[in-house]
Write a protein that holds these residues in place. Sequence first.
Motif, mmCIF file in Angstrom:
data_model
loop_
_atom_site.group_PDB
_atom_site.id
_atom_site.type_symbol
_atom_site.label_atom_id
_atom_site.label_comp_id
_atom_site.label_asym_id
_atom_site.label_seq_id
_atom_site.Cartn_x
_atom_site.Cartn_y
_atom_site.Cartn_z
ATOM 1 N N CYS A 72 0.767 -1.342 0.110
ATOM 2 C CA CYS A 72 -0.035 0.026 -0.039
ATOM 3 C C CYS A 72 0.804 1.251 0.133
ATOM 4 O O CYS A 72 1.768 1.385 0.980
ATOM 5 C CB CYS A 72 -0.891 -0.033 1.237
ATOM 6 S SG CYS A 72 -1.933 1.479 1.251
ATOM 7 N N GLU A 73 0.573 2.218 -0.948
ATOM 8 C CA GLU A 73 1.328 3.314 -0.900
ATOM 9 C C GLU A 73 1.215 4.166 0.202
ATOM 10 O O GLU A 73 1.874 5.434 0.438
ATOM 11 C CB GLU A 73 1.086 4.185 -2.361
ATOM 12 C CG GLU A 73 1.341 3.257 -3.579
ATOM 13 C CD GLU A 73 0.803 3.725 -4.735
ATOM 14 O OE1 GLU A 73 0.521 4.913 -5.050
ATOM 15 O OE2 GLU A 73 0.856 2.948 -5.950
ATOM 16 N N LYS A 74 0.079 3.944 0.852
ATOM 17 C CA LYS A 74 -0.111 5.099 1.963
ATOM 18 C C LYS A 74 0.853 4.502 3.157
ATOM 19 O O LYS A 74 0.777 5.373 4.172
ATOM 20 C CB LYS A 74 -1.623 4.800 2.510
ATOM 21 C CG LYS A 74 -2.187 6.063 3.325
ATOM 22 C CD LYS A 74 -2.290 7.390 2.783
ATOM 23 C CE LYS A 74 -2.873 8.256 3.533
ATOM 24 N NZ LYS A 74 -4.004 9.287 2.911
ATOM 25 N N SER A 75 1.350 3.347 3.046
ATOM 26 C CA SER A 75 2.271 2.756 4.268
ATOM 27 C C SER A 75 3.034 4.083 4.810
ATOM 28 O O SER A 75 3.792 4.585 3.974
ATOM 29 C CB SER A 75 2.838 1.550 3.808
ATOM 30 O OG SER A 75 3.183 0.886 5.134
ATOM 31 N N GLY A 76 3.007 4.137 5.995
ATOM 32 C CA GLY A 76 4.024 4.938 6.570
ATOM 33 C C GLY A 76 3.483 6.319 6.702
ATOM 34 O O GLY A 76 3.794 7.276 7.442
ATOM 35 N N ARG A 77 2.175 6.599 6.225
ATOM 36 C CA ARG A 77 1.421 7.923 6.416
ATOM 37 C C ARG A 77 -0.039 7.741 6.544
ATOM 38 O O ARG A 77 -0.879 8.344 6.487
ATOM 39 C CB ARG A 77 1.729 9.068 5.477
ATOM 40 C CG ARG A 77 1.483 8.591 3.967
ATOM 41 C CD ARG A 77 1.904 9.601 3.088
ATOM 42 N NE ARG A 77 1.745 8.994 1.670
ATOM 43 C CZ ARG A 77 0.730 9.287 0.825
ATOM 44 N NH1 ARG A 77 -0.055 10.311 1.169
ATOM 45 N NH2 ARG A 77 0.472 8.591 -0.470
ATOM 46 N N VAL A 93 2.370 8.293 -7.924
ATOM 47 C CA VAL A 93 3.118 8.755 -6.760
ATOM 48 C C VAL A 93 3.927 7.388 -6.172
ATOM 49 O O VAL A 93 5.327 7.468 -6.342
ATOM 50 C CB VAL A 93 2.123 9.097 -5.722
ATOM 51 C CG1 VAL A 93 3.275 9.552 -4.505
ATOM 52 C CG2 VAL A 93 1.486 10.502 -6.214
ATOM 53 N N GLY A 94 3.407 6.407 -6.205
ATOM 54 C CA GLY A 94 4.177 5.314 -5.618
ATOM 55 C C GLY A 94 4.604 5.465 -4.267
ATOM 56 O O GLY A 94 4.121 6.151 -3.706
#
Lengths: 184, 242, 595
Positions: free
Chosen positions: B103-108, B212-213
């Motif tokens: 998931c590209e949201k990982s970390g935020r 964005v990736g």
Amino acid sequence: MNAPSAPRKIRIATATLGGCFGCHMSLLDIDERLLALVEIAEFDRSPLTDIKHCGPGVDIGLIEGALCNAENVHVLREFRANCKFLVAVGACAINGGLPAQRNRFDVGDILKKVYSDAPDGRSRVPNDPELPLLLDKVYPIHDVVRVDYFIPGCPPSGDALWKFLTDLIGGRTPRLDYPQFHFD
Amino acid sequence: MSEGGGSFTLDGQVIAFAPGQTILTAATAAGVYIPHLCAHPDFPPHGSCKLCAVTVNGRDGSACTIEAAPGQEVRSDTPELHEIRRVLLQMLFVEGNHFCPGCEKSGRCKLQALAYDLEMLSPHFVQFFPHREIDASHPEFFLDFNRCIMCELCVRASRDVDGKNIFALAGRGRESHIIVNSPSGRLGDTDFAATDKAAEVCPVGAILRKEVGFATPIGARLYDQAPISQVDLQVDLPGREK
Amino acid sequence: MIAIESALDPILGRHRRDPTALLQILRDTQEIFGWISPEVRAAVASALEIAPTRIDSLTRFYAHLYDAPRGKYRILFSDNITDRMAGSVALMELMLKKLKLERGKLSADGLVSVDFTSCTGMCDQGPALLVNNLPATRLTAWRIDEICGLIRARTPLDQWPEEFFRVEDHIRRADLLLGAAERPGEAIRAALALGAQGFLDELKKSNLRGRGGAGFPTALKWRSCRDAPGERRFVVCNADEGEPGTFKDRVLLQSFSQSLFEGMALAGLVTGAQKGFLYLRGEYSYLRAPLEATLQKMRRESLLGRNIAGAKNFDFDIEIHMGAGAYVCGEETALIESLEGKPGRPRIRPPFPVTHGYLGFPTVVNNVETLCNAAAIAVVGGDAYARRGTTRSTGTKILSVSGDCERPGLYEYPFGVTVAQVLEDCGAPDVGAVQIGGAAGNCLIPEEFGRRIAFEDQPTAGAFMVFANRRDPIEAARNFAHFFAHESCGFCTPCRVGTSLVAGMIDKIAAGHGAQYEFLDLKRLHDILRASSHCGLGQAAMLALGDMMQKFKPAFERRLITKDFEPDFDLDAALARARELAGRDDAAAHLGEDI
């Protein structure tokens, strides 16, 4: 670290079910601390030892990977039966991870797609009894056996594994520090 | 009750509040973090995620919907309430398909960050593994409903701020799901735009910008170094997410 | 399309093309077309100038609205535990077999579908089903056979034998409400003689408390609504009687509607509201026509409308709104959302409806029985009323008695009656448990049968389900757990996800695969749902289960495995599909029991 002067060494077993061996690579990532670890621990079944079966009296069983097929279930059951503490290591063991992305499809359709859609249209789904059959879905390991501890991460870092193991061996409740706590 | 403002105590600490503030907004303004997912500083209280479970004078409630009142004794940072929140997080994780490594949201992601902060080690319960769709029809954004937590922030933003009414919550119980208001039901057939408020409010990775990736390296992402309980206090204070 | 529009026109006209009437419009439209097809959806959306997603959000929320064809005959078996105890599951299987159908699937010829629905309020004359919203009661194998024959012959419903649809009142013990002779206008005239404030004073003296279960003082509610600022005010009667095992409102609506409507008019008199809504649960659609007839009669007799009973400026009228299969709409703010044509998701409280209710205006929401009591108080006076019952629970309570007893039906007692007394009166000698207040209530065991029906002891909205000793408490627990999972509105996390988790765990225990692990998880979830759910549905979803787990611990423990854990699915069955594709049946192609 503070290795206890135990009369016998801690026995650790490890296995990969449906996983990528990334968590095992992380275990190697503890680098020179491996030397400290083998001072106090010895390895039973593990890709590191090539011992094929988990023997009785193992203290800590580390399981990487999800349950994808019948063989995974046999290995997991063997670990549960022989390990005092069973630990789910990494995303796949904990929630199915990447392998579980196939759960949106019917396993039969997947097999057909992979093996049957040959140009000549003949079915080639292998029927060799040596090959483990796929489960209908990919399952996290706690869906099938009781699991004592979980170390999240994809993979968990070497530091996270080290912290966990030293806590557990040292008799403390294993707890990851914030930067070690990751699902990715 | 709260016409003139006043103060209440939160885990023993005195918190001043202004008229109209909820326990959550007053605590945030005072620099005390109460976990939450569906609450957003730019929107009225919603009260669906229940992560902000607190007790007020011994009674259970949600910090985001209860108006601050003088003399309230609020408890938030207790093992019992953290246990409730951890279980609620586990529920959200098993209800959807939350595959963080991909998931590209990982970390935020707020869901993930709260799970870190509250030390949710596993989803514990049986995974639902629901069948949910991905909608990549829009040129700039994609929707991945596998990650939706039904907070309705996109619904509210599109309806109340953007005036477009693009999203709606349909179904009931565990069949609840977000639908897109276009003849085809796809985002590409709406006038959804990158400048929309709805494009920036999703707390998880259900609405993501394309191309964005994984732009930010691991270690430098929003919640990589410090927990959400510290980071969001800085982020939420000015009344903006980012 | 022309056919759709010409059929839609009168419906839209009747509802003034008002989007807040969307639920009513969809219900009426479905009556004609059988389902909400994409064409109907588009036509309604365009006529009302609303987003089609608003229609989806309703059709996918309300169980009795369909966005796929469900057949000319839509059969829904009531799935309360009392129906099950009376054999409903076997009867449904019989019907499925006779019609060669799968549950929930439409027959290939588009003729019929058969499924379950939540309790339809016919517990004293079950097993019951609904066919296109009409209740058929006292089902037997013979009756199922007859129904299947009528369906196969495509006999229109109005030509089915009337006795199929007979709904009995079963009034077994009458007191103030159920024993009253109908004297149209008596309550309204008595209240008018006292004046609005005078009647409110009587109501206060009576100490009437809401009969929906929460017991809020009615006089206080009405006064708060009267005093709240607002240009308009509304009175809403909550006739969404969805609590499993409760059916007393059905009888009040069927046989005492005059008194109910007078009670609503009195609320109008006191609060200044000029408009009332009766929110009638979809399962009681068959009562709509007689209720409309009562309203017409009252208008003719000047008991509704303008200058009621000759009183200048006493204007009040009532509109019936239909529900469409959603238990949560019994929660007053969800009910108001539903009245406004939206999915029934409970609002944040406070503010309460008395200040911010229907369309944001001050609104009184009362249960059917409460309003009937208000009418009775106008007649007998507050003091006389308060002499019945106990000090803190005045007046009478109507109990809906069902389950393992000789005489199920309605029993009206002064508050304070013991559970044991009720059991004696209804003929239940060998009782293992009584479920008070429905699926969201308490489960009492024999040593508690001295407890009294009263707000200060055992409060109840009226359900009184009797379980004989031979019954399995886990079956009741399972039924309740699935009920809540099905009825959760999905708004808040603990209820949306938790109720499904609970149903899964109970199933696992019932199937003999549960361990202490699940038992302890259930206890944990009990506390979490109660503490963190958004509304009463989620908060109460595990009350009965918690009671049962504590009071029938041995019954649960007998089912628990001694191993510490077992999967809740069959591992060997999980290999079946791969076995089939690989054409294997060797030993290694199977997974046996754990070592």
